[in-house]
Design a protein around this motif. Structure first.
Motif, PDB file in Angstrom:
ATOM      1  N   SER A 167      31.429  52.977  52.339  1.00 42.66           N
ATOM      2  CA  SER A 167      31.711  54.381  52.010  1.00 42.66           C
ATOM      3  C   SER A 167      32.549  54.487  50.740  1.00 42.66           C
ATOM      4  N   ASP A 168      33.501  53.562  50.537  1.00 48.70           N
ATOM      5  CA  ASP A 168      34.265  53.555  49.291  1.00 48.70           C
ATOM      6  C   ASP A 168      33.355  53.266  48.098  1.00 48.70           C
ATOM      7  N   PHE A 169      32.438  52.338  48.264  1.00 52.72           N
ATOM      8  CA  PHE A 169      31.479  52.027  47.207  1.00 52.72           C
ATOM      9  C   PHE A 169      30.654  53.261  46.852  1.00 52.72           C
ATOM     10  N   ILE A 170      30.188  53.965  47.871  1.00 54.03           N
ATOM     11  CA  ILE A 170      29.370  55.157  47.641  1.00 54.03           C
ATOM     12  C   ILE A 170      30.176  56.226  46.907  1.00 54.03           C
ATOM     13  N   LYS A 171      31.471  56.342  47.197  1.00 52.69           N
ATOM     14  CA  LYS A 171      32.321  57.325  46.521  1.00 52.69           C
ATOM     15  C   LYS A 171      32.721  56.885  45.114  1.00 52.69           C
ATOM     16  N   ILE A 172      32.985  55.585  44.915  1.00 52.23           N
ATOM     17  CA  ILE A 172      33.538  55.101  43.653  1.00 52.23           C
ATOM     18  C   ILE A 172      32.461  54.735  42.638  1.00 52.23           C
ATOM     19  N   VAL A 173      31.497  53.932  43.033  1.00 52.19           N
ATOM     20  CA  VAL A 173      30.541  53.349  42.082  1.00 52.19           C
ATOM     21  C   VAL A 173      29.239  54.129  42.014  1.00 52.19           C
ATOM     22  N   ASP A 174      28.698  54.495  43.162  1.00 50.27           N
ATOM     23  CA  ASP A 174      27.362  55.095  43.199  1.00 50.27           C
ATOM     24  C   ASP A 174      27.202  56.371  42.375  1.00 50.27           C
ATOM     25  N   LEU A 218      27.844  42.246  49.860  1.00 52.40           N
ATOM     26  CA  LEU A 218      28.971  42.849  50.568  1.00 52.40           C
ATOM     27  C   LEU A 218      30.300  42.368  49.993  1.00 52.40           C
ATOM     28  N   ALA A 219      30.383  41.080  49.647  1.00 55.32           N
ATOM     29  CA  ALA A 219      31.607  40.547  49.041  1.00 55.32           C
ATOM     30  C   ALA A 219      31.863  41.195  47.681  1.00 55.32           C
ATOM     31  N   CYS A 220      30.809  41.434  46.904  1.00 57.60           N
ATOM     32  CA  CYS A 220      30.972  42.088  45.598  1.00 57.60           C
ATOM     33  C   CYS A 220      31.376  43.552  45.757  1.00 57.60           C
ATOM     34  N   ILE A 221      30.846  44.204  46.778  1.00 57.72           N
ATOM     35  CA  ILE A 221      31.252  45.584  47.068  1.00 57.72           C
ATOM     36  C   ILE A 221      32.735  45.604  47.410  1.00 57.72           C
ATOM     37  N   LYS A 222      33.158  44.661  48.236  1.00 53.41           N
ATOM     38  CA  LYS A 222      34.562  44.604  48.624  1.00 53.41           C
ATOM     39  C   LYS A 222      35.456  44.322  47.411  1.00 53.41           C
ATOM     40  N   LEU A 223      35.019  43.416  46.525  1.00 49.06           N
ATOM     41  CA  LEU A 223      35.789  43.128  45.311  1.00 49.06           C
ATOM     42  C   LEU A 223      36.034  44.395  44.502  1.00 49.06           C
ATOM     43  N   ASN A 224      35.012  45.237  44.408  1.00 53.41           N
ATOM     44  CA  ASN A 224      35.094  46.427  43.575  1.00 53.41           C
ATOM     45  C   ASN A 224      35.798  47.601  44.238  1.00 53.41           C
ATOM     46  N   THR A 225      35.980  47.556  45.542  1.00 55.96           N
ATOM     47  CA  THR A 225      36.567  48.718  46.214  1.00 55.96           C
ATOM     48  C   THR A 225      37.982  48.489  46.736  1.00 55.96           C
ATOM     49  N   GLU A 226      38.458  47.256  46.715  1.00 56.92           N
ATOM     50  CA  GLU A 226      39.817  46.985  47.181  1.00 56.92           C
ATOM     51  C   GLU A 226      40.712  46.608  46.011  1.00 56.92           C
ATOM     52  N   PRO A 227      41.992  46.898  46.109  1.00 59.24           N
ATOM     53  CA  PRO A 227      42.923  46.479  45.054  1.00 59.24           C
ATOM     54  C   PRO A 227      43.019  44.954  44.992  1.00 59.24           C
ATOM     55  N   CYS A 228      43.286  44.449  43.797  1.00 59.93           N
ATOM     56  CA  CYS A 228      43.440  42.998  43.613  1.00 59.93           C
ATOM     57  C   CYS A 228      44.706  42.517  44.312  1.00 59.93           C
ATOM     58  N   PRO A 229      44.613  41.394  45.032  1.00 57.20           N
ATOM     59  CA  PRO A 229      45.828  40.842  45.628  1.00 57.20           C
ATOM     60  C   PRO A 229      46.832  40.450  44.543  1.00 57.20           C
ATOM     61  N   GLU A 230      48.064  40.834  44.723  1.00 59.67           N
ATOM     62  CA  GLU A 230      49.145  40.583  43.762  1.00 59.67           C
ATOM     63  C   GLU A 230      48.812  41.068  42.346  1.00 59.67           C
ATOM     64  N   GLY A 231      47.883  41.981  42.224  1.00 59.59           N
ATOM     65  CA  GLY A 231      47.529  42.510  40.906  1.00 59.59           C
ATOM     66  C   GLY A 231      46.809  41.526  40.009  1.00 59.59           C
ATOM     67  N   GLN A 232      46.342  40.420  40.551  1.00 64.42           N
ATOM     68  CA  GLN A 232      45.649  39.398  39.769  1.00 64.42           C
ATOM     69  C   GLN A 232      44.143  39.491  39.995  1.00 64.42           C
ATOM     70  N   PRO A 233      43.365  39.884  38.971  1.00 67.63           N
ATOM     71  CA  PRO A 233      41.927  39.989  39.170  1.00 67.63           C
ATOM     72  C   PRO A 233      41.239  38.632  39.365  1.00 67.63           C
ATOM     73  N   VAL A 234      41.764  37.583  38.717  1.00 72.47           N
ATOM     74  CA  VAL A 234      41.207  36.252  38.936  1.00 72.47           C
ATOM     75  C   VAL A 234      41.992  35.647  40.096  1.00 72.47           C
ATOM     76  N   ASN A 235      41.441  35.832  41.290  1.00 78.13           N
ATOM     77  CA  ASN A 235      42.124  35.405  42.507  1.00 78.13           C
ATOM     78  C   ASN A 235      41.181  34.556  43.354  1.00 78.13           C
ATOM     79  N   LYS A 236      41.656  34.156  44.504  1.00 76.14           N
ATOM     80  CA  LYS A 236      40.887  33.281  45.398  1.00 76.14           C
ATOM     81  C   LYS A 236      39.545  33.914  45.787  1.00 76.14           C
ATOM     82  N   GLN A 237      39.561  35.208  46.076  1.00 75.26           N
ATOM     83  CA  GLN A 237      38.342  35.882  46.504  1.00 75.26           C
ATOM     84  C   GLN A 237      37.318  35.946  45.366  1.00 75.26           C
ATOM     85  N   TYR A 238      37.778  36.309  44.184  1.00 77.17           N
ATOM     86  CA  TYR A 238      36.879  36.380  43.023  1.00 77.17           C
ATOM     87  C   TYR A 238      36.270  35.009  42.749  1.00 77.17           C
TER      88      TYR A 238
END
Length: 171
Positions: free
Chosen positions: A31-38, A68-88
């Motif tokens: 739903s966040d993806f649909i509101k933010i990106v779509d 789904l992981a890419c959707i989550k990357l784009n809809t949640e804030p970066c951990p500790e403000g670091q975009p290059v993180n474990k999840q990415y």
């Protein structure tokens, strides 16, 4: 050549990112993806998101997990403000695995475009540039162009939108 990424080839880090403790909010991510990106880049049909990614009764394919992981990357804030993180890094390495396994599909192109959006939006260069190149090569490999499409109207429209998203991101 495999057309789908097997869920067994998705790394454990990506699976933990999606299925780990406290990660049950698929509906919220969608739903966040649909509101933010779509609204400004509608290249993934919303009905497809609901039927493929939110259906709890069927097991997701590897490319669906990656999307789904890419959707989550784009809809949640970066951990500790670091975009290059474990999840990415986990998601990025899974794309490399998909390439090694020879996976080629529209779903993987959709996920690649979301990864490109994340990299571009967070200023992760030259990764954004190389991901754009991968997306452009996927267009050619999947024979996606803007011209008329002889198949299903919906499939043709989805292919045209994918082509235009790559074109716009390249500009």
């Amino acid at each position: 050549m495999p057309t789908a990424l097997e869920s067994t080839s998705v790394g454990a880090d990506v699976l933990e990112y999606i299925y780990g403790p406290g990660q049950t909010e698929r509906q919220l991510w969608i739903s966040d993806f649909i509101k933010i990106v779509d609204p400004w880049m509608p290249y993934i049909p919303i009905s497809e998101l609901h039927t493929r990614l939110l259906n709890e009764s069927k097991q997701l394919k590897g490319e669906d997990i990656l999307l789904l992981a890419c959707i989550k990357l784009n809809t949640e804030p970066c951990p500790e403000g670091q975009p290059v993180n474990k999840q990415y890094l986990a998601v990025k390495s899974t794309f490399v695995s998909a390439e090694i396994y020879g996976t080629l599909s529209i779903r993987l192109l959709q996920a690649s475009l979301l990864l490109l959006l994340y990299e571009h939006g967070h200023g992760i260069y030259p990764s954004a540039y190389t991901t754009l190149g991968v997306c452009a090569r996927y267009l050619g490999a999947l024979d996606i162009e803007t011209g008329p499409y002889a198949g299903d109207w919906m499939d043709g429209e989805q292919r045209r939108r994918l082509w235009w998203v790559v074109y716009v991101m390249e500009r």
